[in-house]
Write a protein that holds these residues in place. Structure first.
Motif, PDB file in Angstrom:
ATOM      1  N   ASN A 184     -26.022  -9.077 -19.966  1.00 23.19           N
ATOM      2  CA  ASN A 184     -27.027  -8.098 -19.680  1.00 23.19           C
ATOM      3  C   ASN A 184     -27.796  -9.039 -18.754  1.00 23.19           C
ATOM      4  O   ASN A 184     -28.674  -9.710 -19.283  1.00 23.19           O
ATOM      5  CB  ASN A 184     -27.672  -7.313 -20.743  1.00 23.19           C
TER       6      ASN A 184
ATOM      7  N   ASN B  34     -35.508  -1.035 -14.557  1.00 21.85           N
ATOM      8  CA  ASN B  34     -34.011  -0.668 -14.249  1.00 21.85           C
ATOM      9  C   ASN B  34     -33.375  -1.244 -12.985  1.00 21.85           C
ATOM     10  O   ASN B  34     -34.368  -1.222 -11.844  1.00 21.85           O
ATOM     11  CB  ASN B  34     -33.747   0.692 -14.549  1.00 21.85           C
TER      12      ASN B  34
ATOM     13  N   GLY C 245     -34.093  -4.800 -25.152  1.00 19.27           N
ATOM     14  CA  GLY C 245     -33.874  -5.940 -25.882  1.00 19.27           C
ATOM     15  C   GLY C 245     -33.327  -7.171 -25.722  1.00 19.27           C
ATOM     16  O   GLY C 245     -33.531  -8.318 -26.011  1.00 19.27           O
ATOM     17  N   ASN C 246     -32.203  -7.214 -24.767  1.00 16.74           N
ATOM     18  CA  ASN C 246     -31.710  -8.387 -24.012  1.00 16.74           C
ATOM     19  C   ASN C 246     -32.767  -9.054 -23.143  1.00 16.74           C
ATOM     20  O   ASN C 246     -32.874 -10.149 -23.294  1.00 16.74           O
ATOM     21  CB  ASN C 246     -30.433  -8.101 -23.404  1.00 16.74           C
TER      22      ASN C 246
ATOM     23  N   ASN D 218     -37.281   3.233 -26.366  1.00 12.85           N
ATOM     24  CA  ASN D 218     -36.472   3.838 -25.299  1.00 12.85           C
ATOM     25  C   ASN D 218     -35.257   4.692 -25.817  1.00 12.85           C
ATOM     26  O   ASN D 218     -34.987   4.627 -27.043  1.00 12.85           O
ATOM     27  CB  ASN D 218     -36.139   2.885 -24.139  1.00 12.85           C
TER      28      ASN D 218
ATOM     29  N   ASN E  94     -30.132   6.516 -22.617  1.00 12.24           N
ATOM     30  CA  ASN E  94     -28.959   5.517 -22.595  1.00 12.24           C
ATOM     31  C   ASN E  94     -27.892   6.001 -23.643  1.00 12.24           C
ATOM     32  O   ASN E  94     -28.157   6.245 -24.563  1.00 12.24           O
ATOM     33  CB  ASN E  94     -29.590   4.298 -22.986  1.00 12.24           C
TER      34      ASN E  94
ATOM     35  N   GLU F  23     -26.248   2.599 -19.306  1.00  8.18           N
ATOM     36  CA  GLU F  23     -27.827   2.604 -19.359  1.00  8.18           C
ATOM     37  C   GLU F  23     -28.441   3.512 -18.190  1.00  8.18           C
ATOM     38  O   GLU F  23     -28.083   3.564 -17.123  1.00  8.18           O
ATOM     39  CB  GLU F  23     -28.312   1.105 -19.144  1.00  8.18           C
ATOM     40  N   ARG F  24     -29.431   4.461 -18.673  1.00  4.94           N
ATOM     41  CA  ARG F  24     -30.265   5.085 -17.882  1.00  4.94           C
ATOM     42  C   ARG F  24     -30.636   3.918 -16.751  1.00  4.94           C
ATOM     43  O   ARG F  24     -31.249   2.868 -17.002  1.00  4.94           O
ATOM     44  CB  ARG F  24     -31.454   5.441 -18.576  1.00  4.94           C
TER      45      ARG F  24
ATOM     46  N   GLY G 180     -29.529  -4.375 -25.734  1.00  2.00           N
ATOM     47  CA  GLY G 180     -29.996  -4.761 -26.969  1.00  2.00           C
ATOM     48  C   GLY G 180     -30.567  -3.785 -27.813  1.00  2.00           C
ATOM     49  O   GLY G 180     -30.321  -3.357 -28.968  1.00  2.00           O
ATOM     50  N   THR G 181     -31.489  -2.820 -27.144  1.00  2.00           N
ATOM     51  CA  THR G 181     -32.048  -1.792 -27.905  1.00  2.00           C
ATOM     52  C   THR G 181     -30.932  -0.798 -28.048  1.00  2.00           C
ATOM     53  O   THR G 181     -30.841  -0.319 -29.334  1.00  2.00           O
ATOM     54  CB  THR G 181     -33.039  -0.816 -26.765  1.00  2.00           C
TER      55      THR G 181
HETATM   56  N1  LIG Z   1     -30.631  -3.239 -21.192  1.00  2.00           N
HETATM   57  C1  LIG Z   1     -31.735  -2.878 -22.096  1.00  2.00           C
HETATM   58  C2  LIG Z   1     -32.203  -1.811 -21.760  1.00  2.00           C
HETATM   59  C3  LIG Z   1     -32.763  -1.590 -20.434  1.00  2.00           C
HETATM   60  C4  LIG Z   1     -33.662  -0.349 -20.337  1.00  2.00           C
HETATM   61  C5  LIG Z   1     -32.732   1.048 -20.419  1.00  2.00           C
HETATM   62  N2  LIG Z   1     -31.761   1.005 -19.456  1.00  2.00           N
HETATM   63  C6  LIG Z   1     -33.659   2.284 -20.336  1.00  2.00           C
HETATM   64  O1  LIG Z   1     -33.720   2.734 -19.329  1.00  2.00           O
HETATM   65  O2  LIG Z   1     -34.316   2.444 -21.412  1.00  2.00           O
HETATM   66  C7  LIG Z   1     -31.706  -3.629 -23.267  1.00  2.00           C
HETATM   67  O3  LIG Z   1     -31.212  -4.671 -23.578  1.00  2.00           O
HETATM   68  O4  LIG Z   1     -32.337  -2.905 -24.461  1.00  2.00           O
END
Ligand SMILES: N[C@@H](CCC[C@H](N)C(=O)O)C(=O)O
Length: 286
Positions: A11, A72, A82-83, A157, A190, A208-209, A218-219
Motif C-alpha cells: 500500500n 487518498n 493503518g499502513n 474510517n 472501503n 478503497e474509497r 491496514g484499517t
Molecule cells: N490504505 C489505508 C486506508 C486509507 C484511507 C481509506 N481509503 C479511506 O478513505 O478511508 C489503510 O491502510 O488503512
C-alpha cells in the motif's frame, strides 16, 4: 519540494515533509502527485506536519508532536490509514525526528501509538473497532450479479466486510462495489472481500474509497479481523482473552490482535524506497 516514497505491504504513499504546515496541497495537486503516469504514483499521500502547525491536530499537540495529514489518491481526505501510519513512523525514525521506543502520531481519528521493532516490523495501536449495526450483517455488497451480506465496521474510517466464496468473485474491481443501504455510509466506504485460509487466518481483497483496489489496507485488515473473530465466535471482551489473526493481503501479511479492552494492535512492515525533489510545475494544477 522534497518527497519520499514508501509502502507497507505494498500500500504505497507519497510522503511530503511539511513540518511548519505551509503547503497548500489542493485535491488536484494530491491527485497529480499520486498519478502513476503523470506524477510520482501512490495509493495515497502522507503530509508530515507538526501537530501544533495544523488546526485539526493542534488539540493533540501535547500528546503527539507529528500529525499525519492523510489524503487518498483522488485527493480526498480520510480519517486514518493503518499502513500509512507505519510508513509515517518509519519516515520520522529514519529522518531522526523520532527517538527509539514508542511514538505517538496524531491522525484525524485520534492519536495512534506506534512501536518500531529492531526486526523491521512496526506495531500500531489502532484503537477499538465500532460496529454501528451490531454483529449482524447489516449491509449488502454487490458486484455484478453477486451480492453478499456484509458487516459495517468503523476503524476511525468506514468499512463494509463481506465473506465470499472466492476472492475472484469480487471481479476486476475497476469500479466501486455497490453498498446498500447507501445511508449507512454518508461519507463513502472501503469494501473488503474475505476468504478463510485456516484457523485464525484469512485473506482479503480491498476496494478503497478514493483510491480503488489497492494491494493492502491496514484499517481494512483490522475490520476484517474483527468480523472474522465474531464470525468464529471469538469476542475478547466477553472471553477475557486476546485473539490473534493472520491477515493475508495481495501485498503481504499483517498480524492483528484484539485485546479484551477492545484495543487492536496491528503489526506489519513499513519501508521507505526512494526520496527526491518534486518539480513545482507538477503542482500547478487547479
Ligand atoms: N490504505 C489505508 C486506508 C486509507 C484511507 C481509506 N481509503 C479511506 O478513505 O478511508 C489503510 O491502510 O488503512
Amino acid at each position: 519540494m522534497p518527497f519520499l516514497k514508501g509502502h507497507g505491504t505494498e500500500n504505497d504513499f507519497v510522503i511530503i515533509p511539511d513540518p511548519d504546515g505551509t503547503l497548500d496541497l489542493s485535491a488536484a495537486a494530491v491527485a497529480r502527485l499520486c498519478d502513476r503516469r503523470a506524477g510520482i504514483g501512490g495509493d495515497g499521500l502522507l503530509r508530515v506536519v507538526r501537530s501544533a502547525a495544523h488546526p485539526e491536530a493542534r488539540p493533540m499537540a501535547g500528546e503527539a508532536e507529528w500529525f499525519m495529514d492523510y489524503r487518498n489518491a483522488d485527493g480526498s481526505v480520510a480519517e486514518m490509514c493503518g499502513n500509512g501510519v507505519r510508513v509515517f513512523a518509519r519516515h520520522l525514525q529514519r529522518a531522526g525526528l523520532a527517538g527509539a521506543g514508542d511514538l505517538a502520531v496524531a491522525t484525524r481519528a485520534g492519536v495512534r501509538r506506534v512501536r518500531l521493532a529492531v526486526d523491521g516490523g512496526v506495531t500500531v495501536h489502532m484503537g477499538a473497532a465500532k460496529l454501528p449495526g451490531g454483529t449482524g450483517t447489516d449491509v449488502t455488497v454487490t458486484v455484478g450479479e453477486r451480492s453478499w451480506p456484509a458487516l459495517h465496521v468503523d476503524m476511525g474510517n468506514p468499512h463494509a466486510v463481506a465473506f465470499v466464496g472466492d476472492l475472484a468473485h469480487a471481479g476486476d474491481l475497476t469500479t466501486a462495489p455497490a453498498v446498500a443501504p447507501a445511508t449507512a455510509y454518508p461519507e463513502g466506504v472501503n469494501v473488503e472481500f474475505v476468504v478463510g485460509r485456516g484457523p485464525r487466518h484469512v485473506a482479503l481483497r480491498v476496494h478503497e474509497r478514493g483510491s480503488g483496489e489497492t494491494r493492502s489496507c491496514g484499517t481494512g485488515a483490522c475490520a476484517v479481523m474483527v468480523a472474522a473473530a465474531r464470525r468464529d465466535g471469538a469476542d475478547p471482551a466477553a472471553d477475557g482473552a486476546p485473539v490473534t489473526y493472520t491477515v493475508d493481503v495481495p501485498g503481504g501479511r499483517l498480524v492483528i490482535t484484539e485485546h479484551p479492552d477492545g484495543g487492536i494492535e496491528m503489526t506489519g512492515p513499513a519501508v521507505i524506497v526512494a526520496e527526491g525533489v518534486i518539480d513545482p510545475a507538477l503542482l500547478a494544477v487547479s
